[in-house]
Design a protein around this motif. Structure first.
Motif, PDB file in Angstrom:
ATOM      1  N   ALA A  38       0.847  -1.193   0.000  1.00  8.95           N
ATOM      2  CA  ALA A  38       0.000   0.000   0.000  1.00  8.95           C
ATOM      3  C   ALA A  38       0.886   1.247   0.000  1.00  8.95           C
ATOM      4  O   ALA A  38       2.031   1.207   0.419  1.00  8.95           O
ATOM      5  CB  ALA A  38      -0.881  -0.029   1.243  1.00  8.95           C
ATOM      6  N   MET A  39       0.322   2.367  -0.492  1.00  7.14           N
ATOM      7  CA  MET A  39       1.127   3.592  -0.625  1.00  7.14           C
ATOM      8  C   MET A  39       1.416   4.247   0.717  1.00  7.14           C
ATOM      9  O   MET A  39       0.499   4.432   1.533  1.00  7.14           O
ATOM     10  CB  MET A  39       0.384   4.579  -1.509  1.00  7.14           C
ATOM     11  CG  MET A  39       0.283   4.084  -2.933  1.00  7.14           C
ATOM     12  SD  MET A  39      -0.680   5.187  -3.960  1.00  7.14           S
ATOM     13  CE  MET A  39       0.108   4.891  -5.538  1.00  7.14           C
ATOM     14  N   GLY A  40       2.666   4.630   0.933  1.00  5.39           N
ATOM     15  CA  GLY A  40       3.045   5.372   2.140  1.00  5.39           C
ATOM     16  C   GLY A  40       2.571   4.674   3.407  1.00  5.39           C
ATOM     17  O   GLY A  40       2.825   3.496   3.613  1.00  5.39           O
ATOM     18  N   LYS A  41       1.850   5.431   4.229  1.00  5.27           N
ATOM     19  CA  LYS A  41       1.390   4.891   5.524  1.00  5.27           C
ATOM     20  C   LYS A  41      -0.066   4.432   5.464  1.00  5.27           C
ATOM     21  O   LYS A  41      -0.786   4.435   6.469  1.00  5.27           O
ATOM     22  CB  LYS A  41       1.535   5.964   6.615  1.00  5.27           C
ATOM     23  CG  LYS A  41       2.962   6.408   6.846  1.00  5.27           C
ATOM     24  CD  LYS A  41       3.684   5.420   7.759  1.00  5.27           C
ATOM     25  CE  LYS A  41       5.157   5.696   7.850  1.00  5.27           C
ATOM     26  NZ  LYS A  41       6.013   4.545   7.824  1.00  5.27           N
ATOM     27  N   THR A  42      -0.542   4.053   4.272  1.00  2.00           N
ATOM     28  CA  THR A  42      -1.957   3.709   4.111  1.00  2.00           C
ATOM     29  C   THR A  42      -2.401   2.595   5.053  1.00  2.00           C
ATOM     30  O   THR A  42      -3.498   2.663   5.632  1.00  2.00           O
ATOM     31  CB  THR A  42      -2.219   3.301   2.637  1.00  2.00           C
ATOM     32  OG1 THR A  42      -1.908   4.416   1.826  1.00  2.00           O
ATOM     33  CG2 THR A  42      -3.645   2.868   2.412  1.00  2.00           C
ATOM     34  N   ASP A  44      -1.290   1.750   8.024  1.00  2.00           N
ATOM     35  CA  ASP A  44      -1.465   2.308   9.378  1.00  2.00           C
ATOM     36  C   ASP A  44      -2.764   3.110   9.458  1.00  2.00           C
ATOM     37  O   ASP A  44      -3.508   3.023  10.439  1.00  2.00           O
ATOM     38  CB  ASP A  44      -0.316   3.271   9.735  1.00  2.00           C
ATOM     39  CG  ASP A  44       1.011   2.549   9.901  1.00  2.00           C
ATOM     40  OD1 ASP A  44       0.992   1.324  10.103  1.00  2.00           O
ATOM     41  OD2 ASP A  44       2.058   3.209   9.838  1.00  2.00           O
ATOM     42  N   MET A  45      -3.021   3.909   8.420  1.00  2.00           N
ATOM     43  CA  MET A  45      -4.235   4.741   8.414  1.00  2.00           C
ATOM     44  C   MET A  45      -5.488   3.880   8.413  1.00  2.00           C
ATOM     45  O   MET A  45      -6.440   4.151   9.140  1.00  2.00           O
ATOM     46  CB  MET A  45      -4.262   5.643   7.165  1.00  2.00           C
ATOM     47  CG  MET A  45      -3.253   6.743   7.162  1.00  2.00           C
ATOM     48  SD  MET A  45      -3.473   7.834   8.568  1.00  2.00           S
ATOM     49  CE  MET A  45      -5.148   8.387   8.311  1.00  2.00           C
ATOM     50  N   LEU A  46      -5.480   2.816   7.602  1.00  2.00           N
ATOM     51  CA  LEU A  46      -6.660   1.941   7.552  1.00  2.00           C
ATOM     52  C   LEU A  46      -6.863   1.247   8.900  1.00  2.00           C
ATOM     53  O   LEU A  46      -7.993   1.088   9.366  1.00  2.00           O
ATOM     54  CB  LEU A  46      -6.523   0.910   6.426  1.00  2.00           C
ATOM     55  CG  LEU A  46      -6.686   1.471   5.009  1.00  2.00           C
ATOM     56  CD1 LEU A  46      -6.268   0.436   3.967  1.00  2.00           C
ATOM     57  CD2 LEU A  46      -8.136   1.908   4.749  1.00  2.00           C
ATOM     58  N   GLU A  47      -5.744   0.866   9.537  1.00  2.00           N
ATOM     59  CA  GLU A  47      -5.851   0.262  10.873  1.00  2.00           C
ATOM     60  C   GLU A  47      -6.509   1.237  11.837  1.00  2.00           C
ATOM     61  O   GLU A  47      -7.369   0.879  12.631  1.00  2.00           O
ATOM     62  CB  GLU A  47      -4.458  -0.089  11.420  1.00  2.00           C
ATOM     63  CG  GLU A  47      -3.921  -1.401  10.925  1.00  2.00           C
ATOM     64  CD  GLU A  47      -2.621  -1.816  11.645  1.00  2.00           C
ATOM     65  OE1 GLU A  47      -2.076  -1.039  12.448  1.00  2.00           O
ATOM     66  OE2 GLU A  47      -2.166  -2.954  11.381  1.00  2.00           O
ATOM     67  N   ARG A  48      -6.088   2.505  11.742  1.00  2.00           N
ATOM     68  CA  ARG A  48      -6.622   3.517  12.657  1.00  2.00           C
ATOM     69  C   ARG A  48      -8.110   3.762  12.386  1.00  2.00           C
ATOM     70  O   ARG A  48      -8.916   3.866  13.309  1.00  2.00           O
ATOM     71  CB  ARG A  48      -5.829   4.822  12.502  1.00  2.00           C
ATOM     72  CG  ARG A  48      -5.407   5.384  13.850  1.00  2.00           C
ATOM     73  CD  ARG A  48      -4.367   6.465  13.723  1.00  2.00           C
ATOM     74  NE  ARG A  48      -3.077   5.947  13.316  1.00  2.00           N
ATOM     75  CZ  ARG A  48      -2.167   6.647  12.655  1.00  2.00           C
ATOM     76  NH1 ARG A  48      -2.417   7.892  12.285  1.00  2.00           N
ATOM     77  NH2 ARG A  48      -1.009   6.112  12.361  1.00  2.00           N
ATOM     78  N   ILE A  49      -8.462   3.836  11.114  1.00  2.00           N
ATOM     79  CA  ILE A  49      -9.862   4.074  10.746  1.00  2.00           C
ATOM     80  C   ILE A  49     -10.735   2.932  11.271  1.00  2.00           C
ATOM     81  O   ILE A  49     -11.797   3.145  11.851  1.00  2.00           O
ATOM     82  CB  ILE A  49      -9.993   4.235   9.205  1.00  2.00           C
ATOM     83  CG1 ILE A  49      -9.396   5.587   8.789  1.00  2.00           C
ATOM     84  CG2 ILE A  49     -11.438   4.091   8.741  1.00  2.00           C
ATOM     85  CD1 ILE A  49      -9.187   5.778   7.305  1.00  2.00           C
ATOM     86  N   GLY A 116      -5.671  -1.284   0.848  1.00  2.00           N
ATOM     87  CA  GLY A 116      -4.540  -0.402   0.533  1.00  2.00           C
ATOM     88  C   GLY A 116      -3.746  -0.920  -0.662  1.00  2.00           C
ATOM     89  O   GLY A 116      -3.377  -0.162  -1.571  1.00  2.00           O
ATOM     90  N   GLU A 117      -3.506  -2.227  -0.679  1.00  3.14           N
ATOM     91  CA  GLU A 117      -2.719  -2.831  -1.757  1.00  3.14           C
ATOM     92  C   GLU A 117      -3.520  -2.833  -3.066  1.00  3.14           C
ATOM     93  O   GLU A 117      -2.939  -2.725  -4.154  1.00  3.14           O
ATOM     94  CB  GLU A 117      -2.336  -4.269  -1.384  1.00  3.14           C
ATOM     95  CG  GLU A 117      -1.034  -4.434  -0.617  1.00  3.14           C
ATOM     96  CD  GLU A 117      -0.998  -3.863   0.782  1.00  3.14           C
ATOM     97  OE1 GLU A 117      -2.076  -3.509   1.306  1.00  3.14           O
ATOM     98  OE2 GLU A 117       0.092  -3.762   1.376  1.00  3.14           O
ATOM     99  N   LEU A 118      -4.855  -2.981  -2.950  1.00  6.30           N
ATOM    100  CA  LEU A 118      -5.667  -2.982  -4.173  1.00  6.30           C
ATOM    101  C   LEU A 118      -5.571  -1.611  -4.838  1.00  6.30           C
ATOM    102  O   LEU A 118      -5.374  -1.500  -6.049  1.00  6.30           O
ATOM    103  CB  LEU A 118      -7.118  -3.351  -3.845  1.00  6.30           C
ATOM    104  CG  LEU A 118      -7.277  -4.820  -3.405  1.00  6.30           C
ATOM    105  CD1 LEU A 118      -8.632  -5.081  -2.784  1.00  6.30           C
ATOM    106  CD2 LEU A 118      -7.066  -5.766  -4.593  1.00  6.30           C
TER     107      LEU A 118
END
Ligand code: ASP
Ligand code: MG
Length: 415
Positions: A38-42, A44-49, A116-118
């Motif tokens: 996934a791009m950058g910190k995506t 981590d962001m998805l985990e947080r969301i 994120g990877e998709l």
């Protein structure tokens, strides 16, 4: 054929995607499979969301920010954006509805965090097509079959290798772009292979396709003998035997995911670690070789926890008690990084994970008097010499030390 893997740091912005495309386009136009994170910190962001959503919080702002981050990259990369924008927006719409699913936490985690990877693979694929490459996008979930251990799924190698072999036709015609980190269960649910698992995905594809090599493109010049942020004089290894590289990952060197080496070593497939900013640098070649004298390798593994168990009745630690401790570790899938026993106590060091450590201590307290320390760093020096031995043993706050002829380990206070 070759396998390339690009991580989040390489794909963190439009410039990064363009650089990744330049590297891909410098290769022959076929027989290359590219795995992306996934791009950058995506992630981590998805985990947080997901965590916010599970606590009943509002997520639309965070989700919107993440979508905006990706759409800005799209905006910079494409003149004709409508198709790719639509695809990215559709994945975000899926995340939004996905968050309302009533599922167990780990299962839901995999359905959401896998997106994120998709997104990154769709963007890279369309960008390559816009540069006239013959790129095919494939969904890694249709190839990597796993069990149902959500968040750390185990690969079904027989099914997976059968699926992956069918890619040979595509590869003869062009480049294949796919995702790291994700797989699918028998019943069609998305799974993930554990954080930072995209290197492992690249090894899975490489090993099933009997690739000529797998290259992991990083933001460092190759595998180094120490973290250059801590040791400015760190050096890059030109080559490393598989076994040495595997041991390094075990001790906590984060340059390659620990599961990556085995599938490649068993098939004798070369693993290259190269710098994406400077592709002309040779990087590190990991393969079957003997290297006469390796420089000392220093690994700092932070966020460690030391747990000591004493028998409550002043008895010595027996084999039976050790088996109780190991059963507890096995039950919650925790692995030991270093261990030591004395007459009346058994101490071991593990990665600190709040819920797992609490669970473990609760279990151990049924049979033992338990003490623990957190916020520790495990320092491993492989191929150490006398100077290292003196330096590390004398560090302030050493709680435990251990050495064999080749490896010195000290556990110290502080991160
Ligand atoms: N995107 C996933 C993570 O950040 C997998 C990977 O990067 O290898 O953990
Ligand atoms: Mg990553």
């Amino acid at each position: 054929m070759k396998v390339f893997k690009f991580g989040g740091a390489a794909l963190k912005d439009a410039k990064g995607v363009a650089q990744v495309a330049t590297i891909i386009l410098s290769q022959p136009p076929n027989n290359l499979l590219v795995v992306v994170s996934a791009m950058g910190k995506t992630t981590d962001m998805l985990e947080r969301i997901l965590a916010m959503s599970e606590m009943g919080g509002a997520v639309s702002q965070a989700l919107h920010a993440l979508e905006k981050y990706h759409l800005e990259i799209v905006n910079e990369l494409f003149t004709d954006q409508s198709k790719i924008r639509q695809e990215v927006e559709m994945i975000f719409a899926e995340i939004k509805t996905g968050l309302t699913n009533e599922m167990n936490t780990d299962k839901l985690y995999d359905q959401i965090v896998s997106k994120g990877e998709l997104i990154s693979s769709v963007i890279l694929h369309h960008y390559l097509v816009s540069k006239k490459a013959s790129s095919s996008w494939i969904d890694a979930r249709s190839y990597i079959n796993t069990d149902k251990s959500f968040r750390e799924a185990k690969v079904d190698w027989v099914k997976t290798s059968g699926n992956i072999l069918t890619l040979k036709g595509f590869l003869e015609k062009g480049i294949v772009i796919t995702q790291g980190f994700i797989g699918k269960t028998e019943d069609g649910l998305t799974t993930t292979l554990g954080r930072e698992g995209s290197d492992f995905s690249a090894a899975i594809f490489g090993s099933c396709l009997q690739a000529e090599s797998v290259t992991i493109w990083k933001d460092v010049a190759g595998v180094m003998n120490a973290d250059p942020k801590r040791f400015p004089n760190a050096v890059v290894f030109d080559e490393l035997p598989f076994r040495e590289a595997a041991e390094m990952t075990y001790y906590g060197a984060s340059v390659i995911h620990p599961k990556t080496i085995k599938p490649l070593a068993t098939k004798g497939i070369k693993l290259l670690v190269k710098n994406f900013d400077n592709p002309s640098l040779p990087g590190t070649l990991i393969h079957e070789c003997t290297v006469d004298k390796l420089p000392p390798l220093i690994v700092f593994k932070e966020n460690q926890c030391l747990i000591s168990c004493k028998a409550t009745d002043y008895a010595f630690i027996s084999e039976q008690q050790l088996s109780v401790i190991f059963d507890a570790l096995l039950a919650i899938s925790v692995s030991i990084n270093v261990m030591q026993n004395s007459a009346i106590s058994f101490s071991f060091c593990i990665d600190f994970n709040e819920s797992k450590v609490a669970n473990l201590i609760e279990r151990l307290q049924r049979d033992f008097e338990v003490n623990y320390n957190t916020g520790l760093t495990l320092i491993t020096v492989k191929n150490y010499d006398l100077a290292h031995s003196v330096e590390y043993r004398k560090m302030p706050g050493v709680l435990l030390e251990q050495s064999s002829r080749s490896t010195l380990q000290v556990l110290v206070k502080g991160n």
